[in-house]
Design a protein around this motif. Structure first.
Motif, PDB file in Angstrom:
ATOM      1  N   PRO A 142      41.715 -12.605 -12.963  1.00 54.91           N
ATOM      2  CA  PRO A 142      41.057 -12.227 -11.709  1.00 54.91           C
ATOM      3  C   PRO A 142      41.210 -13.265 -10.606  1.00 54.91           C
ATOM      4  CG  PRO A 142      39.648 -11.695 -13.569  1.00 54.91           C
ATOM      5  CD  PRO A 142      40.824 -12.439 -14.128  1.00 54.91           C
ATOM      6  N   SER A 143      41.180 -14.531 -10.941  1.00 55.15           N
ATOM      7  CA  SER A 143      41.310 -15.575  -9.921  1.00 55.15           C
ATOM      8  C   SER A 143      42.581 -15.419  -9.105  1.00 55.15           C
ATOM      9  CB  SER A 143      41.281 -16.956 -10.583  1.00 55.15           C
ATOM     10  OG  SER A 143      42.300 -17.054 -11.570  1.00 55.15           O
ATOM     11  N   HIS A 144      43.670 -15.016  -9.747  1.00 57.87           N
ATOM     12  CA  HIS A 144      44.944 -14.853  -9.061  1.00 57.87           C
ATOM     13  C   HIS A 144      45.107 -13.444  -8.493  1.00 57.87           C
ATOM     14  CE1 HIS A 144      45.558 -18.576 -11.128  1.00 57.87           C
ATOM     15  NE2 HIS A 144      46.772 -18.718 -10.651  1.00 57.87           N
ATOM     16  N   ALA A 145      44.651 -12.443  -9.229  1.00 56.07           N
ATOM     17  CA  ALA A 145      44.778 -11.065  -8.737  1.00 56.07           C
ATOM     18  C   ALA A 145      43.989 -10.859  -7.451  1.00 56.07           C
ATOM     19  CB  ALA A 145      44.305 -10.087  -9.814  1.00 56.07           C
ATOM     20  N   ILE A 146      42.780 -11.403  -7.390  1.00 58.02           N
ATOM     21  CA  ILE A 146      41.965 -11.290  -6.183  1.00 58.02           C
ATOM     22  C   ILE A 146      42.626 -12.041  -5.029  1.00 58.02           C
ATOM     23  CG2 ILE A 146      39.741 -11.900  -5.142  1.00 58.02           C
ATOM     24  CD1 ILE A 146      38.522 -11.534  -7.974  1.00 58.02           C
ATOM     25  N   LEU A 147      43.181 -13.200  -5.312  1.00 54.89           N
ATOM     26  CA  LEU A 147      43.860 -13.983  -4.285  1.00 54.89           C
ATOM     27  C   LEU A 147      45.011 -13.193  -3.671  1.00 54.89           C
ATOM     28  CD1 LEU A 147      43.971 -16.890  -3.012  1.00 54.89           C
ATOM     29  CD2 LEU A 147      45.733 -17.380  -4.719  1.00 54.89           C
ATOM     30  N   ARG A 148      45.840 -12.587  -4.507  1.00 58.54           N
ATOM     31  CA  ARG A 148      46.973 -11.806  -3.996  1.00 58.54           C
ATOM     32  C   ARG A 148      46.495 -10.608  -3.192  1.00 58.54           C
ATOM     33  NH1 ARG A 148      48.963 -12.954  -9.277  1.00 58.54           N
ATOM     34  NH2 ARG A 148      48.259 -10.898 -10.005  1.00 58.54           N
ATOM     35  N   GLU A 149      45.463  -9.942  -3.692  1.00 60.32           N
ATOM     36  CA  GLU A 149      44.954  -8.760  -3.001  1.00 60.32           C
ATOM     37  C   GLU A 149      44.448  -9.102  -1.603  1.00 60.32           C
ATOM     38  OE1 GLU A 149      41.321  -5.519  -3.487  1.00 60.32           O
ATOM     39  OE2 GLU A 149      42.081  -6.565  -5.258  1.00 60.32           O
ATOM     40  N   LEU A 150      43.662 -10.165  -1.502  1.00 57.19           N
ATOM     41  CA  LEU A 150      43.136 -10.554  -0.193  1.00 57.19           C
ATOM     42  C   LEU A 150      44.248 -11.042   0.733  1.00 57.19           C
ATOM     43  CD1 LEU A 150      39.808 -12.477  -0.932  1.00 57.19           C
ATOM     44  CD2 LEU A 150      40.087 -10.244   0.148  1.00 57.19           C
ATOM     45  N   ALA A 151      45.182 -11.789   0.186  1.00 61.70           N
ATOM     46  CA  ALA A 151      46.257 -12.335   1.012  1.00 61.70           C
ATOM     47  C   ALA A 151      47.171 -11.251   1.562  1.00 61.70           C
ATOM     48  CB  ALA A 151      47.070 -13.346   0.212  1.00 61.70           C
TER      49      ALA A 151
END
Length: 260
Positions: A142-151
């Motif tokens: 989630p830490s990376h998936a959320i980052l990609r989604e927001l970016a």
């Protein structure tokens, strides 16, 4: 907008004990004798590199990193047997058969197709020398998936989307294939650590020192604050803080090879 991240030794040092555990597990599987020369590729702020003196107290140890901020911080650990310098892992080389041990910890994941670098690393080892690699394998967390989604969302995407993308990382079997073909005996494995972090929004503080830093620094000042607030809120939901702390599962991939 910055074109490259400026790494912070102080932020990276948050949760230093948890970050250091995979390094210790990696080095613990190197069974080298008569070690005279050691290189740590991607040494960061140097504290972990300095622990290599315990394993090989008479060896000449060199830590290399591409970040001037990290090398400046690492200088405090330098002595007659331990030195630090600037170098890009992608361009680094050493004379054939000149090294006893090469360690690269939490560095190669930033480099696309880094398996192509491994034959050069093996060539730099003497017969009987050791190569030890550890990389994070938590790109789907989630830490990376959320980052990609927001970016990828407006108004951030113009600045941050490309910085949120990471190369696919190899698995243990890939390291076995490549290093065996280079004449090595290979021990490869993966481990998921369940780090218990203390502090408010602990996972945000963790990723601000590593995976999220290039994204945050790519954003203009007027957007960075909003991005961090939204990202932090979603991380707090994905990794809830309990009375005993915040649990962060973290997968890591290891390979230790001995040149035959």
């Amino acid at each position: 907008m910055r074109t490259s991240p400026v790494w912070s030794p102080e932020q990276y040092g948050t949760y230093a004990d948890e970050r250091g555990r995979p390094f210790a597990d990696l080095v613990g599987r190197i069974h080298a004798d008569n070690v005279k020369t050691v290189v740590d590729l991607g040494c960061g702020p140097g504290a972990l590199t300095a622990t290599l003196r315990e394993a090989w107290p008479t060896a000449t140890i060199v830590g290399l990193d591409s970040s001037p901020q990290m090398i400046e911080a690492a200088a405090q650990y330098a002595d007659d047997h331990l030195s630090f310098g600037l170098a890009d892992v992608r361009e680094w080389s050493a004379p054939e058969g000149s090294l006893d041990v090469i360690v690269t910890n939490a560095t190669l994941q930033w480099i696309p197709d880094h398996l192509d670098l491994l034959p050069g690393f093996v060539k730099a080892l003497r017969p009987g020398g050791w190569l030890a690699i550890q990389i994070p394998g938590n790109g789907n967390a989630p830490s990376h998936a959320i980052l990609r989604e927001l970016a990828a969302k407006d108004p951030y995407a113009e600045f941050a989307r490309e910085r949120s993308l990471r190369p696919d990382v190899p698995g243990p079997a890939d390291y076995v294939d490549v290093l065996s073909a280079e004449g090595c005996a290979v021990d490869a494995w993966e481990t998921t650590y369940f780090h218990l972090l203390q502090g408010d929004n602990a996972v945000l503080e963790w990723v601000k020192g590593t995976g999220a830093r290039p994204v945050l620094q790519s954003l203009p000042d007027e957007l960075r604050k909003d991005f961090e607030a939204e990202y932090g809120a979603r991380l707090a939901e994905a990794y809830p803080q309990r009375d005993y702390g915040t649990l962060l599962p973290f997968r890591r991939i290891f390979a230790v090879a001995r040149k035959l």
